[in-house]
Design an enzyme around this catalytic site. Structure first.
Site, mmCIF file in Angstrom:
data_model
loop_
_atom_site.group_PDB
_atom_site.id
_atom_site.type_symbol
_atom_site.label_atom_id
_atom_site.label_comp_id
_atom_site.label_asym_id
_atom_site.label_seq_id
_atom_site.Cartn_x
_atom_site.Cartn_y
_atom_site.Cartn_z
ATOM 1 N N GLN A 104 0.896 -1.298 -0.083
ATOM 2 C CA GLN A 104 -0.151 -0.100 -0.006
ATOM 3 C C GLN A 104 0.957 1.225 0.045
ATOM 4 O O GLN A 104 0.328 2.356 -0.091
ATOM 5 C CB GLN A 104 -0.712 0.023 1.394
ATOM 6 C CG GLN A 104 -1.797 -1.110 1.393
ATOM 7 C CD GLN A 104 -2.251 -1.330 2.632
ATOM 8 O OE1 GLN A 104 -3.361 -0.635 3.119
ATOM 9 N NE2 GLN A 104 -1.715 -2.234 3.508
ATOM 10 N N ASP A 107 6.086 4.727 -1.338
ATOM 11 C CA ASP A 107 7.438 5.360 -0.841
ATOM 12 C C ASP A 107 8.699 4.811 -1.809
ATOM 13 O O ASP A 107 9.640 5.362 -1.674
ATOM 14 C CB ASP A 107 7.632 4.991 0.585
ATOM 15 C CG ASP A 107 7.677 3.853 1.151
ATOM 16 O OD1 ASP A 107 7.990 2.882 0.200
ATOM 17 O OD2 ASP A 107 7.520 3.622 2.296
ATOM 18 N N HIS A 122 -1.275 1.702 -4.627
ATOM 19 C CA HIS A 122 -1.705 3.005 -4.322
ATOM 20 C C HIS A 122 -0.663 3.915 -5.279
ATOM 21 O O HIS A 122 -0.584 5.189 -4.871
ATOM 22 C CB HIS A 122 -1.822 3.283 -2.861
ATOM 23 C CG HIS A 122 -2.766 2.691 -2.079
ATOM 24 N ND1 HIS A 122 -2.669 2.769 -0.749
ATOM 25 C CD2 HIS A 122 -3.922 2.096 -2.360
ATOM 26 C CE1 HIS A 122 -3.810 2.055 -0.215
ATOM 27 N NE2 HIS A 122 -4.458 1.650 -1.193
ATOM 28 N N CYS A 133 -3.968 15.372 -20.543
ATOM 29 C CA CYS A 133 -3.811 14.131 -21.540
ATOM 30 C C CYS A 133 -3.671 12.821 -20.686
ATOM 31 O O CYS A 133 -3.494 11.770 -21.313
ATOM 32 C CB CYS A 133 -2.603 14.454 -22.281
ATOM 33 S SG CYS A 133 -0.832 14.577 -21.612
ATOM 34 N N GLY A 190 2.682 -4.689 8.901
ATOM 35 C CA GLY A 190 2.835 -3.238 9.193
ATOM 36 C C GLY A 190 1.657 -2.543 8.775
ATOM 37 O O GLY A 190 1.994 -1.346 8.237
ATOM 38 N N SER A 192 -2.320 -1.317 9.329
ATOM 39 C CA SER A 192 -3.356 -1.143 10.515
ATOM 40 C C SER A 192 -4.898 -1.784 9.948
ATOM 41 O O SER A 192 -5.791 -2.069 10.581
ATOM 42 C CB SER A 192 -3.712 0.239 10.779
ATOM 43 O OG SER A 192 -4.253 0.877 9.578
ATOM 44 N N ASN A 216 3.212 -7.052 13.394
ATOM 45 C CA ASN A 216 2.617 -5.764 13.665
ATOM 46 C C ASN A 216 3.336 -5.295 15.068
ATOM 47 O O ASN A 216 3.453 -6.160 15.907
ATOM 48 C CB ASN A 216 1.370 -5.594 13.486
ATOM 49 C CG ASN A 216 0.844 -3.883 13.186
ATOM 50 O OD1 ASN A 216 0.971 -3.063 14.068
ATOM 51 N ND2 ASN A 216 0.081 -3.816 12.259
ATOM 52 N N ALA A 234 8.957 -4.912 12.623
ATOM 53 C CA ALA A 234 9.215 -5.541 11.388
ATOM 54 C C ALA A 234 10.681 -5.683 11.027
ATOM 55 O O ALA A 234 11.215 -6.758 10.581
ATOM 56 C CB ALA A 234 8.458 -4.911 10.136
HETATM 57 P P1 OAD Z 1 -1.263 3.149 9.005
HETATM 58 O O1 OAD Z 1 -0.487 4.130 9.607
HETATM 59 O O2 OAD Z 1 -2.876 2.857 9.010
HETATM 60 O O3 OAD Z 1 -0.876 1.798 10.163
HETATM 61 C C1 OAD Z 1 0.634 1.518 10.198
HETATM 62 C C2 OAD Z 1 0.704 0.126 11.098
HETATM 63 O O4 OAD Z 1 1.927 -0.103 11.123
HETATM 64 C C3 OAD Z 1 0.160 0.163 12.409
HETATM 65 O O5 OAD Z 1 -0.776 -0.892 12.648
HETATM 66 C C4 OAD Z 1 1.460 -0.130 13.363
HETATM 67 O O6 OAD Z 1 0.937 -0.806 14.481
HETATM 68 C C5 OAD Z 1 2.533 -0.575 12.361
HETATM 69 N N1 OAD Z 1 3.589 -0.406 12.682
HETATM 70 C C6 OAD Z 1 4.405 0.685 12.880
HETATM 71 N N2 OAD Z 1 5.372 0.922 13.166
HETATM 72 C C7 OAD Z 1 5.694 -0.475 12.770
HETATM 73 C C8 OAD Z 1 7.123 -1.463 12.900
HETATM 74 N N3 OAD Z 1 8.296 -0.829 13.143
HETATM 75 N N4 OAD Z 1 6.880 -2.585 12.815
HETATM 76 C C9 OAD Z 1 5.565 -3.365 12.293
HETATM 77 N N5 OAD Z 1 4.727 -2.727 12.367
HETATM 78 C C10 OAD Z 1 4.842 -1.242 12.423
HETATM 79 O O7 OAD Z 1 -0.919 2.727 7.722
HETATM 80 P P2 OAD Z 1 -1.134 1.708 6.492
HETATM 81 O O8 OAD Z 1 -2.179 0.414 7.105
HETATM 82 O O9 OAD Z 1 -0.370 1.369 5.398
HETATM 83 O O10 OAD Z 1 -3.740 5.011 1.582
HETATM 84 O O11 OAD Z 1 -2.558 2.514 5.829
HETATM 85 C C11 OAD Z 1 -2.977 2.030 4.545
HETATM 86 C C12 OAD Z 1 -3.428 3.223 3.724
HETATM 87 O O12 OAD Z 1 -3.976 4.170 4.292
HETATM 88 C C13 OAD Z 1 -2.284 3.778 3.257
HETATM 89 O O13 OAD Z 1 -1.671 3.365 2.115
HETATM 90 C C14 OAD Z 1 -2.988 5.177 2.518
HETATM 91 C C15 OAD Z 1 -3.374 5.529 3.903
HETATM 92 O O14 OAD Z 1 -4.218 6.553 4.273
HETATM 93 C C16 OAD Z 1 -3.948 5.787 0.627
HETATM 94 O O15 OAD Z 1 -3.041 6.709 0.713
HETATM 95 C C17 OAD Z 1 -4.989 5.543 -0.315
#
Ligand code: OAD
Length: 245
Positions: A104, A107, A122, A133, A190, A192, A216, A234
């Protein structure tokens, strides 16, 4: 609480006997590289939440502000490097007969680490799309003009990323769904697990009989449905999954 040794051993056994692995990653896989997560306490820019700026409405209202946000993210990401979690996934790809990584994240860190079979649900921060265009191109300039324009037609460019309220590209979503339905094991790292349709991919995998392992820092809404939950960083846990093969 850190993952138990026996859980790590179990995950290793499953991976070692897997022919087809699908990995789903979210912002947490890049957190140890210094990329702010979306819903963490660091997910603010000038007092705005990323989730308020990454929308078509915000771009229609104030494209300069949205581009300032993406220029800030470009500058941040240009200085960051893949971490041991990204690197472990590259080694995992080399070991397994069939491997697909669905991310997702926009980066580019999986690609920079060396992952080859990659589905970017994404989009990618280094890609731009013309609002006129519709031409899509790669642009790795760290700082684009306030209102960048298309070389071909002169119309305003936008980031080639999926914003809130927008549909994923159907072909990309389809390939992610197929990868989820056909794998024997899925690693969910990683995320949510809140944003659809990405969040349902683990459920798709489980429904087709795959073993689903979550990595996670904390429990998610899916944790109790899954086969194994490894709690911790992770960048620490993924290298452990490769030890001893
Ligand atoms: P979130 O910010 O919602 O969740 C990040 C997750 O990573 C959380 O569950 C944390 O507990 C976990 N986390 C943080 N640090 C970690 C580590 N070092 N090791 C393991 N886990 C860790 O991000 P996403 O789930 O990626 O969409 O969010 C999904 C989508 O929502 C994104 O792609 C974006 C966002 O808004 C769009 O831009 C369309």
């Amino acid at each position: 609480m850190d993952a138990e040794v026996q859980d790590i051993e179990r995950a290793c056994q499953w991976l070692a006997t897997t022919e087809q692995l699908t990995v789903l990653t979210g912002a947490g896989v890049s957190a140890e590289s210094g990329v702010p997560t979306f819903r963490g306490k660091d997910g603010l820019w000038r007092g705005f939440r990323a989730t308020d700026l990454a929308t078509p409405e915000a771009f229609a209202r104030d494209p300069k502000q949205v581009w300032a946000f993406y220029n800030w993210r470009r500058q941040l990401l240009a200085s960051l490097k893949p971490n041991p979690a990204h690197e472990a996934l590259v080694r995992l790809e080399a070991k397994l007969p069939q491997f697909i990584l669905v991310t997702q994240n926009i980066d580019d860190l999986h690609r920079r680490a060396g992952t080859r079979k990659l589905i970017e649900l994404h989009g990618n921060i280094w890609m731009v799309r013309c609002t006129g265009c519709q031409t899509v191109s790669r642009n790795e300039d760290v700082w684009l003009p306030e209102l960048p324009s298309c070389d071909d037609c002169g119309a305003l460019l936008r980031p080639h990323v999926v914003w809130f309220g927008e549909q994923l590209q159907p072909a990309i979503l389809k390939s992610a769904v197929v990868a989820s339905r056909t794998c024997q094991t899925m690693l969910v790292i990683g995320t949510s697990a809140i944003v659809q349709p990405a969040a349902s991919l683990a459920i798709e995998a489980k429904a087709q009989g795959a073993r689903v392992i979550e990595v996670n820092l904390e429990p998610t809404v899916h944790s109790h449905h899954l086969d194994l939950v490894l709690q911790g960083k992770a960048g620490v846990l993924l290298p452990q999954l490769l030890e001893g093969w």
